[in-house]
Each structure stands twice: as structure tokens, then as C-alpha cells.
Design a protein around this motif. Sequence first.
Motif, PDB file in Angstrom:
ATOM      1  N   GLU A 109       0.829  -1.207   0.000  1.00 46.49           N
ATOM      2  CA  GLU A 109       0.000   0.000   0.000  1.00 46.49           C
ATOM      3  C   GLU A 109       0.866   1.262   0.000  1.00 46.49           C
ATOM      4  O   GLU A 109       0.582   2.214  -0.731  1.00 46.49           O
ATOM      5  N   ALA A 110       1.912   1.262   0.812  1.00 42.40           N
ATOM      6  CA  ALA A 110       2.808   2.421   0.854  1.00 42.40           C
ATOM      7  C   ALA A 110       3.479   2.624  -0.500  1.00 42.40           C
ATOM      8  O   ALA A 110       3.610   3.757  -0.974  1.00 42.40           O
ATOM      9  N   ASP A 111       3.878   1.531  -1.114  1.00 44.36           N
ATOM     10  CA  ASP A 111       4.560   1.611  -2.407  1.00 44.36           C
ATOM     11  C   ASP A 111       3.620   2.101  -3.511  1.00 44.36           C
ATOM     12  O   ASP A 111       4.056   2.725  -4.476  1.00 44.36           O
ATOM     13  N   ALA A 112       2.334   1.842  -3.339  1.00 40.17           N
ATOM     14  CA  ALA A 112       1.359   2.227  -4.367  1.00 40.17           C
ATOM     15  C   ALA A 112       0.949   3.702  -4.298  1.00 40.17           C
ATOM     16  O   ALA A 112       0.329   4.206  -5.234  1.00 40.17           O
ATOM     17  N   VAL A 113       1.301   4.384  -3.220  1.00 43.74           N
ATOM     18  CA  VAL A 113       0.943   5.800  -3.104  1.00 43.74           C
ATOM     19  C   VAL A 113       1.783   6.594  -4.104  1.00 43.74           C
ATOM     20  O   VAL A 113       3.012   6.573  -4.060  1.00 43.74           O
ATOM     21  N   GLU A 114       1.094   7.264  -5.002  1.00 45.99           N
ATOM     22  CA  GLU A 114       1.802   8.087  -5.985  1.00 45.99           C
ATOM     23  C   GLU A 114       2.003   9.483  -5.404  1.00 45.99           C
ATOM     24  O   GLU A 114       1.061  10.096  -4.922  1.00 45.99           O
ATOM     25  N   TRP A 115       3.221   9.951  -5.472  1.00 47.51           N
ATOM     26  CA  TRP A 115       3.534  11.279  -4.938  1.00 47.51           C
ATOM     27  C   TRP A 115       4.721  11.841  -5.704  1.00 47.51           C
ATOM     28  O   TRP A 115       5.463  11.124  -6.366  1.00 47.51           O
ATOM     29  N   ALA A 116       4.854  13.128  -5.629  1.00 46.64           N
ATOM     30  CA  ALA A 116       5.989  13.829  -6.215  1.00 46.64           C
ATOM     31  C   ALA A 116       6.268  15.036  -5.333  1.00 46.64           C
ATOM     32  O   ALA A 116       5.437  15.433  -4.529  1.00 46.64           O
ATOM     33  N   TYR A 117       7.449  15.600  -5.479  1.00 54.26           N
ATOM     34  CA  TYR A 117       7.797  16.783  -4.694  1.00 54.26           C
ATOM     35  C   TYR A 117       7.089  17.998  -5.272  1.00 54.26           C
ATOM     36  O   TYR A 117       7.633  18.746  -6.068  1.00 54.26           O
ATOM     37  N   ARG A 118       5.819  18.140  -4.886  1.00 53.01           N
ATOM     38  CA  ARG A 118       5.031  19.292  -5.314  1.00 53.01           C
ATOM     39  C   ARG A 118       4.011  19.588  -4.221  1.00 53.01           C
ATOM     40  O   ARG A 118       3.672  18.730  -3.408  1.00 53.01           O
ATOM     41  N   ALA A 119       3.529  20.783  -4.202  1.00 54.57           N
ATOM     42  CA  ALA A 119       2.660  21.264  -3.120  1.00 54.57           C
ATOM     43  C   ALA A 119       1.416  20.399  -2.917  1.00 54.57           C
ATOM     44  O   ALA A 119       1.022  20.133  -1.781  1.00 54.57           O
ATOM     45  N   GLU A 120       0.817  19.950  -3.982  1.00 51.85           N
ATOM     46  CA  GLU A 120      -0.430  19.188  -3.826  1.00 51.85           C
ATOM     47  C   GLU A 120      -0.217  17.793  -3.224  1.00 51.85           C
ATOM     48  O   GLU A 120      -1.176  17.135  -2.847  1.00 51.85           O
ATOM     49  N   ASP A 121       1.000  17.338  -3.130  1.00 47.58           N
ATOM     50  CA  ASP A 121       1.280  16.020  -2.552  1.00 47.58           C
ATOM     51  C   ASP A 121       1.866  16.093  -1.137  1.00 47.58           C
ATOM     52  O   ASP A 121       2.313  15.084  -0.602  1.00 47.58           O
ATOM     53  N   VAL A 122       1.843  17.254  -0.522  1.00 45.85           N
ATOM     54  CA  VAL A 122       2.434  17.416   0.811  1.00 45.85           C
ATOM     55  C   VAL A 122       1.801  16.470   1.825  1.00 45.85           C
ATOM     56  O   VAL A 122       2.493  15.840   2.623  1.00 45.85           O
ATOM     57  N   ASP A 123       0.481  16.320   1.821  1.00 43.19           N
ATOM     58  CA  ASP A 123      -0.178  15.428   2.773  1.00 43.19           C
ATOM     59  C   ASP A 123       0.239  13.972   2.567  1.00 43.19           C
ATOM     60  O   ASP A 123       0.466  13.239   3.534  1.00 43.19           O
ATOM     61  N   LYS A 124       0.365  13.558   1.314  1.00 46.47           N
ATOM     62  CA  LYS A 124       0.826  12.196   1.025  1.00 46.47           C
ATOM     63  C   LYS A 124       2.260  11.998   1.535  1.00 46.47           C
ATOM     64  O   LYS A 124       2.580  10.965   2.124  1.00 46.47           O
ATOM     65  N   MET A 125       3.095  12.996   1.301  1.00 47.26           N
ATOM     66  CA  MET A 125       4.487  12.895   1.740  1.00 47.26           C
ATOM     67  C   MET A 125       4.574  12.827   3.262  1.00 47.26           C
ATOM     68  O   MET A 125       5.368  12.065   3.809  1.00 47.26           O
ATOM     69  N   ARG A 126       3.754  13.614   3.955  1.00 51.77           N
ATOM     70  CA  ARG A 126       3.751  13.587   5.424  1.00 51.77           C
ATOM     71  C   ARG A 126       3.310  12.216   5.936  1.00 51.77           C
ATOM     72  O   ARG A 126       3.883  11.674   6.875  1.00 51.77           O
ATOM     73  N   THR A 127       2.282  11.671   5.317  1.00 53.60           N
ATOM     74  CA  THR A 127       1.809  10.337   5.718  1.00 53.60           C
ATOM     75  C   THR A 127       2.908   9.305   5.507  1.00 53.60           C
ATOM     76  O   THR A 127       3.194   8.495   6.404  1.00 53.60           O
ATOM     77  N   LEU A 128       3.514   9.331   4.358  1.00 59.10           N
ATOM     78  CA  LEU A 128       4.572   8.360   4.060  1.00 59.10           C
ATOM     79  C   LEU A 128       5.804   8.576   4.947  1.00 59.10           C
ATOM     80  O   LEU A 128       6.480   7.617   5.320  1.00 59.10           O
ATOM     81  N   ARG A 129       6.090   9.808   5.310  1.00 58.82           N
ATOM     82  CA  ARG A 129       7.216  10.097   6.212  1.00 58.82           C
ATOM     83  C   ARG A 129       6.930   9.529   7.603  1.00 58.82           C
ATOM     84  O   ARG A 129       7.801   8.967   8.240  1.00 58.82           O
ATOM     85  N   ARG A 130       5.675   9.651   8.059  1.00 60.10           N
ATOM     86  CA  ARG A 130       5.304   9.065   9.358  1.00 60.10           C
ATOM     87  C   ARG A 130       5.466   7.547   9.316  1.00 60.10           C
ATOM     88  O   ARG A 130       5.934   6.935  10.277  1.00 60.10           O
ATOM     89  N   VAL A 131       5.079   6.945   8.200  1.00 61.08           N
ATOM     90  CA  VAL A 131       5.252   5.499   8.026  1.00 61.08           C
ATOM     91  C   VAL A 131       6.737   5.157   8.080  1.00 61.08           C
ATOM     92  O   VAL A 131       7.158   4.249   8.793  1.00 61.08           O
ATOM     93  N   ARG A 132       7.527   5.882   7.326  1.00 56.71           N
ATOM     94  CA  ARG A 132       8.972   5.643   7.294  1.00 56.71           C
ATOM     95  C   ARG A 132       9.590   5.753   8.694  1.00 56.71           C
ATOM     96  O   ARG A 132      10.437   4.951   9.066  1.00 56.71           O
ATOM     97  N   ASN A 133       9.148   6.751   9.466  1.00 55.08           N
ATOM     98  CA  ASN A 133       9.731   6.989  10.787  1.00 55.08           C
ATOM     99  C   ASN A 133       9.478   5.848  11.772  1.00 55.08           C
ATOM    100  O   ASN A 133      10.268   5.658  12.699  1.00 55.08           O
ATOM    101  N   VAL A 134       8.397   5.102  11.603  1.00 55.38           N
ATOM    102  CA  VAL A 134       8.152   3.975  12.502  1.00 55.38           C
ATOM    103  C   VAL A 134       8.668   2.652  11.941  1.00 55.38           C
ATOM    104  O   VAL A 134       8.971   1.737  12.702  1.00 55.38           O
ATOM    105  N   VAL A 135       8.772   2.563  10.625  1.00 53.92           N
ATOM    106  CA  VAL A 135       9.207   1.306  10.007  1.00 53.92           C
ATOM    107  C   VAL A 135      10.729   1.192   9.932  1.00 53.92           C
ATOM    108  O   VAL A 135      11.292   0.124  10.176  1.00 53.92           O
ATOM    109  N   GLN A 136      11.400   2.275   9.622  1.00 52.51           N
ATOM    110  CA  GLN A 136      12.852   2.216   9.427  1.00 52.51           C
ATOM    111  C   GLN A 136      13.603   1.653  10.646  1.00 52.51           C
ATOM    112  O   GLN A 136      14.472   0.803  10.482  1.00 52.51           O
ATOM    113  N   PRO A 137      13.295   2.085  11.882  1.00 52.90           N
ATOM    114  CA  PRO A 137      13.989   1.497  13.032  1.00 52.90           C
ATOM    115  C   PRO A 137      13.711   0.000  13.186  1.00 52.90           C
ATOM    116  O   PRO A 137      14.586  -0.759  13.621  1.00 52.90           O
TER     117      PRO A 137
END
Length: 165
Positions: A109-137
Amino acid sequence: MDLADELRRLPREEQRARLRETRGGGNWLGLIQTATLRARTADEARAEWARLAVSALETAREEGALEDREVRPREANLFRTLDDPAGAGLDADEVVAACLALAGLTPAEADAVEWAYRAEDVDKMRTLRRVRNVVQPAVAIAGFVGREELRRELEAWREVLPRLP
């Protein structure tokens, strides 16, 4: 003698009772950071400090002072640095399972989220960053995990993590 030094000498249940009583000395993160730092030193008391760090993390979570999202990745990061994580009260399978539960998404599901570094994808990036922050450790301690299903999930996350923001 300061509170942290006093607490580290106590048995785990007494530590937890005093932590609840003192509310972590009013500064949970400061206490956790101090204990974690001292648990990583060459000091002969590092096992006591490690036990205190784990007790403080668990108690802060149980008391509602810190959320799981703050505690679980810290447990995984602490696990990586300790000589004897089990002696401090950490179990790799439990820590990893708790971190992965916080992700809220599967690796697919995380891999399927389409996002790019642009203003309209900020919420997607924040969600994925939160996922990354708990999964990476959790992925960092994969070598200590015993349960096969957790190892498989961690391997899937290991492939997805580089594509997350």
C-alpha cells in the motif's frame, strides 16, 4: 544524587512505581534521553541505564505522557545499541511488531501511493514520512527477529523504504 541515578539502581518494578509517582521527574524525554545515552557508554552501569531507559519508555507510554509513535521507534533504536537488549526488557519480535502496527499501511500500500515533490502532494508525503519513521527502526533490527512472518514483512519494507520520502 539525581532522580535518574537513583532510579537506575532500583529493580524494574520499583523503577516503574517511582516513575509513575514522580511522573518521570516532569521531563520524560529528558530522562529517557539521559538513560539512553548512558546505556550506550562503556560505563559498568550501562545495563542499569538500559533497563531504566526501557522502563521509562514503557511507563511514559502507559501513563499517556508519550504516544506509541514516539515510544516504539525509540525502543527499536535503543535495541540496536545495547549489548543485552533482552536483559533490558526488549524483545525484537515485540518491538518490531509494535512498530509495524503503527505504520497503518502494508508495504504494498505504501509503495502504491503516488507522490511527487510538489505542493499538492504534501499530505501524502507527510503520511509516508510518518510510516517511514516507525518502520525504518524496525527494519534496522530485522536480524534479531525470530518470527518468520515478521521477517518477510520487514524484507518487503526494506525494498519499499528507499522509495518513500
